[in-house]
Design a protein around this motif. Sequence first.
Motif, PDB file in Angstrom:
ATOM      1  N   PRO A 120       0.762  -1.158   0.035  1.00  0.00           N
ATOM      2  CA  PRO A 120      -0.179  -0.020  -0.175  1.00  0.00           C
ATOM      3  C   PRO A 120       0.789   1.114   0.137  1.00  0.00           C
ATOM      4  O   PRO A 120       1.948   1.100   0.113  1.00  0.00           O
ATOM      5  CB  PRO A 120      -0.865  -0.263   1.334  1.00  0.00           C
ATOM      6  N   ARG A 121       0.179   2.394  -0.117  1.00  0.00           N
ATOM      7  CA  ARG A 121       0.950   3.676  -0.105  1.00  0.00           C
ATOM      8  C   ARG A 121       1.146   3.897   1.418  1.00  0.00           C
ATOM      9  O   ARG A 121       0.192   3.783   2.288  1.00  0.00           O
ATOM     10  CB  ARG A 121       0.067   4.913  -0.778  1.00  0.00           C
ATOM     11  N   PHE A 122       2.231   4.348   1.729  1.00  0.00           N
ATOM     12  CA  PHE A 122       2.821   4.534   3.175  1.00  0.00           C
ATOM     13  C   PHE A 122       2.687   6.043   3.715  1.00  0.00           C
ATOM     14  O   PHE A 122       3.538   6.783   2.787  1.00  0.00           O
ATOM     15  CB  PHE A 122       3.932   3.981   3.696  1.00  0.00           C
ATOM     16  N   ALA A 123       1.756   6.545   4.112  1.00  0.00           N
ATOM     17  CA  ALA A 123       1.638   8.058   4.403  1.00  0.00           C
ATOM     18  C   ALA A 123       1.546   8.491   5.989  1.00  0.00           C
ATOM     19  O   ALA A 123       2.149   7.482   6.836  1.00  0.00           O
ATOM     20  CB  ALA A 123       0.324   8.702   3.801  1.00  0.00           C
TER      21      ALA A 123
ATOM     22  N   SER B 104      -7.985   9.039   8.715  1.00  0.00           N
ATOM     23  CA  SER B 104      -9.362   8.700   8.196  1.00  0.00           C
ATOM     24  C   SER B 104      -9.254   8.378   6.722  1.00  0.00           C
ATOM     25  O   SER B 104      -9.557   7.512   6.189  1.00  0.00           O
ATOM     26  CB  SER B 104     -10.205  10.092   8.411  1.00  0.00           C
ATOM     27  N   SER B 105      -8.319   9.397   5.972  1.00  0.00           N
ATOM     28  CA  SER B 105      -8.119   8.873   4.469  1.00  0.00           C
ATOM     29  C   SER B 105      -7.428   7.685   4.395  1.00  0.00           C
ATOM     30  O   SER B 105      -7.559   6.938   3.369  1.00  0.00           O
ATOM     31  CB  SER B 105      -7.276  10.343   3.957  1.00  0.00           C
ATOM     32  N   ALA B 106      -6.445   7.120   5.289  1.00  0.00           N
ATOM     33  CA  ALA B 106      -5.721   6.061   5.077  1.00  0.00           C
ATOM     34  C   ALA B 106      -6.566   4.993   5.210  1.00  0.00           C
ATOM     35  O   ALA B 106      -6.287   4.024   4.549  1.00  0.00           O
ATOM     36  CB  ALA B 106      -4.683   6.018   6.461  1.00  0.00           C
ATOM     37  N   ALA B 107      -7.719   5.097   6.067  1.00  0.00           N
ATOM     38  CA  ALA B 107      -8.396   3.804   6.455  1.00  0.00           C
ATOM     39  C   ALA B 107      -9.245   3.839   4.899  1.00  0.00           C
ATOM     40  O   ALA B 107      -9.590   2.572   4.386  1.00  0.00           O
ATOM     41  CB  ALA B 107      -9.359   4.113   7.551  1.00  0.00           C
ATOM     42  N   ALA B 108      -9.622   4.852   4.592  1.00  0.00           N
ATOM     43  CA  ALA B 108     -10.576   4.844   3.303  1.00  0.00           C
ATOM     44  C   ALA B 108     -10.143   4.499   2.130  1.00  0.00           C
ATOM     45  O   ALA B 108     -10.662   3.897   1.172  1.00  0.00           O
ATOM     46  CB  ALA B 108     -11.269   6.246   3.405  1.00  0.00           C
ATOM     47  N   THR B 109      -8.741   4.663   1.926  1.00  0.00           N
ATOM     48  CA  THR B 109      -7.964   4.278   0.717  1.00  0.00           C
ATOM     49  C   THR B 109      -6.981   3.080   0.767  1.00  0.00           C
ATOM     50  O   THR B 109      -6.533   2.623  -0.322  1.00  0.00           O
ATOM     51  CB  THR B 109      -6.882   5.694   0.271  1.00  0.00           C
ATOM     52  N   GLY B 110      -7.124   2.528   2.086  1.00  0.00           N
ATOM     53  CA  GLY B 110      -6.076   1.386   2.197  1.00  0.00           C
ATOM     54  C   GLY B 110      -4.725   1.456   2.313  1.00  0.00           C
ATOM     55  O   GLY B 110      -4.020   0.705   2.306  1.00  0.00           O
ATOM     56  N   ASN B 111      -4.457   2.748   2.739  1.00  0.00           N
ATOM     57  CA  ASN B 111      -2.831   3.211   2.918  1.00  0.00           C
ATOM     58  C   ASN B 111      -2.302   2.583   4.060  1.00  0.00           C
ATOM     59  O   ASN B 111      -3.206   1.940   4.972  1.00  0.00           O
ATOM     60  CB  ASN B 111      -2.792   4.547   2.959  1.00  0.00           C
ATOM     61  N   GLY B 112      -1.009   2.489   4.376  1.00  0.00           N
ATOM     62  CA  GLY B 112      -0.669   1.733   5.319  1.00  0.00           C
ATOM     63  C   GLY B 112       0.413   2.889   6.219  1.00  0.00           C
ATOM     64  O   GLY B 112       0.461   3.994   5.614  1.00  0.00           O
TER      65      GLY B 112
ATOM     66  N   PRO C 269      11.653 -12.281   6.330  1.00  0.00           N
ATOM     67  CA  PRO C 269      11.799 -12.103   4.938  1.00  0.00           C
ATOM     68  C   PRO C 269      10.981 -10.959   4.372  1.00  0.00           C
ATOM     69  O   PRO C 269       9.632 -10.489   4.961  1.00  0.00           O
ATOM     70  CB  PRO C 269      11.283 -13.267   4.259  1.00  0.00           C
ATOM     71  N   ALA C 270      11.351 -10.143   3.492  1.00  0.00           N
ATOM     72  CA  ALA C 270      10.345  -9.072   2.797  1.00  0.00           C
ATOM     73  C   ALA C 270       9.070  -9.581   2.275  1.00  0.00           C
ATOM     74  O   ALA C 270       8.100  -8.755   2.478  1.00  0.00           O
ATOM     75  CB  ALA C 270      11.180  -8.636   1.341  1.00  0.00           C
ATOM     76  N   GLN C 271       8.861 -10.744   1.832  1.00  0.00           N
ATOM     77  CA  GLN C 271       7.664 -11.148   1.383  1.00  0.00           C
ATOM     78  C   GLN C 271       6.483 -11.186   2.733  1.00  0.00           C
ATOM     79  O   GLN C 271       5.413 -10.922   2.840  1.00  0.00           O
ATOM     80  CB  GLN C 271       7.765 -12.521   1.029  1.00  0.00           C
ATOM     81  N   ARG C 272       7.104 -11.503   3.973  1.00  0.00           N
ATOM     82  CA  ARG C 272       6.282 -11.364   5.162  1.00  0.00           C
ATOM     83  C   ARG C 272       5.715 -10.165   5.516  1.00  0.00           C
ATOM     84  O   ARG C 272       4.901  -9.942   5.986  1.00  0.00           O
ATOM     85  CB  ARG C 272       7.210 -12.244   6.324  1.00  0.00           C
ATOM     86  N   ALA C 273       6.873  -9.134   5.431  1.00  0.00           N
ATOM     87  CA  ALA C 273       6.523  -7.708   5.641  1.00  0.00           C
ATOM     88  C   ALA C 273       4.998  -7.288   4.646  1.00  0.00           C
ATOM     89  O   ALA C 273       4.274  -6.765   5.304  1.00  0.00           O
ATOM     90  CB  ALA C 273       7.607  -6.904   5.314  1.00  0.00           C
ATOM     91  N   LEU C 274       5.305  -7.879   3.389  1.00  0.00           N
ATOM     92  CA  LEU C 274       4.297  -7.608   2.568  1.00  0.00           C
ATOM     93  C   LEU C 274       3.077  -8.121   2.936  1.00  0.00           C
ATOM     94  O   LEU C 274       2.006  -7.655   2.958  1.00  0.00           O
ATOM     95  CB  LEU C 274       4.788  -8.100   0.961  1.00  0.00           C
ATOM     96  N   GLU C 275       2.998  -9.463   3.350  1.00  0.00           N
ATOM     97  CA  GLU C 275       1.831 -10.303   3.737  1.00  0.00           C
ATOM     98  C   GLU C 275       1.175  -9.403   4.947  1.00  0.00           C
ATOM     99  O   GLU C 275       0.256  -9.290   5.014  1.00  0.00           O
ATOM    100  CB  GLU C 275       2.168 -11.548   4.268  1.00  0.00           C
ATOM    101  N   LEU C 276       2.078  -9.006   5.843  1.00  0.00           N
ATOM    102  CA  LEU C 276       1.502  -8.127   7.004  1.00  0.00           C
ATOM    103  C   LEU C 276       0.975  -6.870   6.579  1.00  0.00           C
ATOM    104  O   LEU C 276      -0.315  -6.521   7.112  1.00  0.00           O
ATOM    105  CB  LEU C 276       2.540  -8.054   8.110  1.00  0.00           C
ATOM    106  N   ALA C 277       1.506  -6.095   5.634  1.00  0.00           N
ATOM    107  CA  ALA C 277       0.988  -4.971   5.003  1.00  0.00           C
ATOM    108  C   ALA C 277      -0.453  -5.113   4.349  1.00  0.00           C
ATOM    109  O   ALA C 277      -1.424  -4.142   4.329  1.00  0.00           O
ATOM    110  CB  ALA C 277       2.128  -4.225   4.051  1.00  0.00           C
TER     111      ALA C 277
END
Length: 266
Positions: free
Chosen positions: A49-52, A58-66, A213-221
């Motif tokens: 996701p985009r990390f802001a 509120s916008s993070a929740a609406a747009t799926g940002n992390g 591993p990086a893949q685990r970070a992605l799965e958590l995100a």
Amino acid sequence: MKIPSLMYHDVVEPGQADASGFPGGAAGHYKLDVAEFDAHLGVLAARGPRFAAVTGASSAAATGNGLLTFDDGGASAVAVAAALTRRGMVGHFLVTTAQIGQQGFVSAEDVVALHAAGHVVGSHSHTHPAEISRLSMAELEHEWQQSVDILSGLLGAPVTVASVPGGFYSRQVAQAAAAAGIRYLFTSEPTVGTHIVDGCLVLGRYTLWRGMPAQRALELALGSGMARQRQWLAWNLKKPLKRWARPLYRWVRRSRLERPRPSAGI
């Protein structure tokens, strides 16, 4: 409101774990090597996701940002922030203010530079108590207020973001943070769920540690696979031990994490 937040600490060169942040094996367990962290960022930037900033929760929740957070205020924060900036990511650097200017930690100038670069600077308490949830309300208020006062004095701006040290969260911890002006408080609870305490938004986080591993970070995100469920289960299995057998929990954790790191690396 559901927001995925990832919790990192320091990023160090191989074999140099004590160069940034708190020393020792227990702290070192959460410090990623530079190449390892770069792999995490590469995968997250390409497929995550985009990390802001949390201030747009509120916008993070609406747009799926992390959200990306970095606890303790180790000296590596400056290089980490530069890596994030290159990828268009915003980091939240939660600083233990009693350590500012000490060996292995950010300087006052570093704190100002992080803020000027567009990242979020917040509190990780003043002294990083071993078990912050056991402090009295007066002690909690002092921890948060002193830290907020130091940071806001350096930045010339209000400090409204913080994280709980050591994972020892309680409602009273949040109430004291809110009284000090904190409006966004990160815990170590592995959840995307949020709740509000006295006007303060309390957010959980998923922990990243050395060797993950990086893949685990992605799965958590993203919430893919079973990574989130596994962290939630492990966290909740530890809860009774942390609450009712604190000395035993600390001994077991210290014994496991202080083991020497294999020379072969990660």
